[in-house]
Design a protein around this motif. Sequence first.
Motif, PDB file in Angstrom:
ATOM      1  N   ALA A   8      36.828  32.795  47.965  1.00 57.14           N
ATOM      2  CA  ALA A   8      37.792  32.191  47.052  1.00 57.14           C
ATOM      3  C   ALA A   8      37.735  32.962  45.741  1.00 57.14           C
ATOM      4  O   ALA A   8      36.660  33.273  45.237  1.00 57.14           O
ATOM      5  CB  ALA A   8      37.467  30.727  46.813  1.00 57.14           C
ATOM      6  N   ALA A   9      38.904  33.308  45.213  1.00 61.18           N
ATOM      7  CA  ALA A   9      38.984  34.026  43.948  1.00 61.18           C
ATOM      8  C   ALA A   9      39.875  33.230  43.004  1.00 61.18           C
ATOM      9  O   ALA A   9      40.904  32.688  43.409  1.00 61.18           O
ATOM     10  CB  ALA A   9      39.559  35.416  44.175  1.00 61.18           C
ATOM     11  N   VAL A  10      39.461  33.162  41.738  1.00 56.37           N
ATOM     12  CA  VAL A  10      40.236  32.452  40.722  1.00 56.37           C
ATOM     13  C   VAL A  10      40.618  33.468  39.647  1.00 56.37           C
ATOM     14  O   VAL A  10      39.758  34.159  39.101  1.00 56.37           O
ATOM     15  CB  VAL A  10      39.412  31.304  40.091  1.00 56.37           C
ATOM     16  CG1 VAL A  10      40.233  30.576  39.034  1.00 56.37           C
ATOM     17  CG2 VAL A  10      38.922  30.346  41.156  1.00 56.37           C
ATOM     18  N   ASP A  11      41.939  33.565  39.345  1.00 56.81           N
ATOM     19  CA  ASP A  11      42.347  34.509  38.306  1.00 56.81           C
ATOM     20  C   ASP A  11      42.274  33.829  36.937  1.00 56.81           C
ATOM     21  O   ASP A  11      41.912  32.650  36.827  1.00 56.81           O
ATOM     22  CB  ASP A  11      43.731  35.104  38.598  1.00 56.81           C
ATOM     23  CG  ASP A  11      44.868  34.088  38.516  1.00 56.81           C
ATOM     24  OD1 ASP A  11      44.669  33.000  37.936  1.00 56.81           O
ATOM     25  OD2 ASP A  11      45.956  34.404  39.033  1.00 56.81           O
ATOM     26  N   HIS A  13      44.430  32.651  35.095  1.00 58.47           N
ATOM     27  CA  HIS A  13      45.360  31.533  34.928  1.00 58.47           C
ATOM     28  C   HIS A  13      44.958  30.318  35.761  1.00 58.47           C
ATOM     29  O   HIS A  13      45.671  29.325  35.805  1.00 58.47           O
ATOM     30  CB  HIS A  13      46.780  31.965  35.315  1.00 58.47           C
ATOM     31  CG  HIS A  13      47.260  33.153  34.535  1.00 58.47           C
ATOM     32  ND1 HIS A  13      47.549  33.103  33.191  1.00 58.47           N
ATOM     33  CD2 HIS A  13      47.467  34.429  34.914  1.00 58.47           C
ATOM     34  CE1 HIS A  13      47.920  34.295  32.775  1.00 58.47           C
ATOM     35  NE2 HIS A  13      47.877  35.127  33.803  1.00 58.47           N
ATOM     36  N   GLY A  14      43.831  30.400  36.452  1.00 53.19           N
ATOM     37  CA  GLY A  14      43.363  29.285  37.264  1.00 53.19           C
ATOM     38  C   GLY A  14      43.927  29.252  38.670  1.00 53.19           C
ATOM     39  O   GLY A  14      43.697  28.309  39.418  1.00 53.19           O
ATOM     40  N   ASN A  15      44.694  30.266  39.063  1.00 53.93           N
ATOM     41  CA  ASN A  15      45.234  30.337  40.422  1.00 53.93           C
ATOM     42  C   ASN A  15      44.114  30.691  41.392  1.00 53.93           C
ATOM     43  O   ASN A  15      43.354  31.632  41.164  1.00 53.93           O
ATOM     44  CB  ASN A  15      46.350  31.390  40.519  1.00 53.93           C
ATOM     45  CG  ASN A  15      47.516  31.060  39.601  1.00 53.93           C
ATOM     46  OD1 ASN A  15      47.952  29.927  39.542  1.00 53.93           O
ATOM     47  ND2 ASN A  15      47.996  32.058  38.884  1.00 53.93           N
ATOM     48  N   VAL A  16      44.049  29.940  42.471  1.00 51.28           N
ATOM     49  CA  VAL A  16      42.988  30.154  43.460  1.00 51.28           C
ATOM     50  C   VAL A  16      43.583  30.830  44.687  1.00 51.28           C
ATOM     51  O   VAL A  16      44.618  30.405  45.209  1.00 51.28           O
ATOM     52  CB  VAL A  16      42.334  28.813  43.873  1.00 51.28           C
ATOM     53  CG1 VAL A  16      41.282  29.041  44.948  1.00 51.28           C
ATOM     54  CG2 VAL A  16      41.736  28.125  42.666  1.00 51.28           C
ATOM     55  N   GLY A  17      42.911  31.880  45.144  1.00 48.25           N
ATOM     56  CA  GLY A  17      43.296  32.543  46.389  1.00 48.25           C
ATOM     57  C   GLY A  17      42.127  32.482  47.348  1.00 48.25           C
ATOM     58  O   GLY A  17      40.980  32.683  46.954  1.00 48.25           O
TER      59      GLY A  17
END
Length: 113
Positions: A8-11, A13-17
């Motif tokens: 899981a990666a969080v950019d 801006h708080g977007n989770v991938g």
Amino acid sequence: SDSYYKLAAVDVHGNVGVYALTALLGQAFALDGTAPNPSVGGNCVVRLVLPSAATARLELIDITGRIVAARELRQAGRQSVNLAAGRRIRAGLYWVRLVQGANVRSARAVVLD
């Protein structure tokens, strides 16, 4: 055997991938050649191992150096690829070449009618 992981990666801006990853334990880049060798009936099935899903190229080259068949591969792991899919390879002596990044392997192949 293959091991599977989720990343899981969080950019900023708080977007989770969430990404599925496969770790191929003990599987190195390899070209096992054709099976069977000689191939019969114009078939040409090549066995190989790709340690990553980075683009690879599998080629069948005749004795004059002409590429007779080629496939782009984008799947990691142990696999069998039929270079004759949809066509018949003429009888003869060939080289099979597998390239993925800086990795290159080649093997001799014989195709019989």
